[in-house]
Write a protein that holds these residues in place. Structure first.
Motif, short mmCIF file in Angstrom:
data_model
loop_
_atom_site.label_atom_id
_atom_site.label_comp_id
_atom_site.label_asym_id
_atom_site.label_seq_id
_atom_site.Cartn_x
_atom_site.Cartn_y
_atom_site.Cartn_z
N SER A 81 -7.45 0.42 2.58
CA SER A 81 -6.66 0.82 1.42
C SER A 81 -6.99 -0.10 0.25
CB SER A 81 -5.17 0.75 1.72
OG SER A 81 -4.81 1.70 2.70
N ASN B 149 -1.56 -1.42 -7.93
CA ASN B 149 -0.15 -1.03 -8.06
C ASN B 149 0.19 0.17 -7.18
OD1 ASN B 149 0.39 -3.02 -10.04
ND2 ASN B 149 -0.45 -1.70 -11.64
N TYR B 150 1.32 0.05 -6.46
CA TYR B 150 1.79 1.13 -5.58
C TYR B 150 3.26 1.45 -5.89
CZ TYR B 150 -2.20 1.04 -2.32
OH TYR B 150 -3.45 1.14 -1.75
N THR C 81 3.77 6.28 0.27
CA THR C 81 3.03 5.36 -0.59
C THR C 81 2.16 6.16 -1.57
OG1 THR C 81 1.14 5.18 0.92
CG2 THR C 81 2.96 3.62 1.23
N HIS D 211 -0.71 5.30 -4.67
CA HIS D 211 -1.50 4.34 -5.43
C HIS D 211 -1.66 4.84 -6.85
CE1 HIS D 211 -5.19 2.14 -6.72
NE2 HIS D 211 -4.62 1.15 -6.02
N GLU D 212 -1.68 3.92 -7.80
CA GLU D 212 -1.76 4.31 -9.21
C GLU D 212 -3.06 5.07 -9.52
OE1 GLU D 212 -1.89 0.94 -11.78
OE2 GLU D 212 -3.57 -0.02 -10.75
#
Length: 248
Positions: free
Chosen positions: A179, A183-184, A232, A234-235
């Protein structure tokens, strides 16, 4: 007010206190099985020769919670008073002073008992955090997703990845292998929809080799127990990943 009058008023206060404490013991603490009772000889000495006893010993606090011992003390005091009434006037006067002294000693012991009980109560309750404070203190938890299968969008789910309490949780999340860092948005959702989030937090993941992990705070106090999804996002990836999660 002279010294003699002051002494008499103090004695009256002690007698009133003794009567109130005696009534409380008789009404609130029946002990027909005589569990832990003070033996008769000691009770008799308490009334007739208290100077032979160490009435500051905590064992005498038993009378605070025993109607039977209190009742026996009352009977012994009545017996003592009847015997004193048959003595000559001079002896009676001395005996009366002794009775006043003994009543004061008894009242002092009882007051000591209440003080000890108050200290124990304070220590017991001050040592435990109030429920509101305990609930607002974050609980640490770890969720390892490094080997977890993921579901993206509406794909089938896998087994639950962990269990979180219905508390304010500081979760250390180990993301699936490879991964990316960055930022998440991490949330707990009721289904495979990021719009169904019940708790949400933002965190920055740090990549270390093939692993990346992050720490996020999630407020799960308002959730009923059940099965949810840890989500989750992710940006750099608009898609969300869903991992079955148990909250209880």
């Amino acid at each position: 007010m002279d010294e003699h009058q002051s002494f008499l008023e103090d004695d009256e206060d002690d007698t009133l206190l003794f009567e109130k404490l005696r009534e409380h013991a008789l009404e609130a603490h029946p002990n027909p099985e005589r569990i832990g009772c003070i033996d008769g000889a000691t009770l008799k000495a308490w009334v007739f020769t208290p100077e032979k006893l160490d009435l500051s010993d905590p064992k005498y606090l038993h009378v605070l919670k025993c109607a039977e011992c209190t009742r026996e003390l009352i009977e012994l005091r009545q017996l003592r008073n009847e015997q004193s009434a048959r003595t000559r006037i001079g002896v009676l006067a001395c005996s009366s002073s002794a009775m006043n002294w003994r009543s004061a000693v008894f009242a002092s012991v009882v007051l000591f008992g209440f003080a000890v009980a108050g200290v124990i109560y304070w220590r017991t309750h001050s040592g435990a955090a109030p429920p509101q404070v305990a609930q607002s203190t974050p609980v640490a938890a770890t969720i390892d997703l490094s080997q977890a299968g993921t579901t993206r969008g509406s794909e089938p789910s896998t087994a639950p990845v962990g269990v979180l309490p219905r508390r304010l949780v500081t979760a250390h999340v180990i993301l699936p292998n490879f991964s990316p860092g960055g930022n998440y948005v991490v949330s707990v959702t009721t289904d495979r929809s990021s719009a169904a989030g019940k708790a949400l937090g933002r965190a920055v993941a740090v990549a270390k080799g093939m692993h990346a992990d992050l720490t996020v705070t999630l407020d799960l106090r308002g959730l009923p127990p059940g099965t949810y999804f840890l989500t989750t996002t992710h940006e750099g990836d608009p898609a969300s990943y869903f991992y079955p999660l148990t909250v209880r």
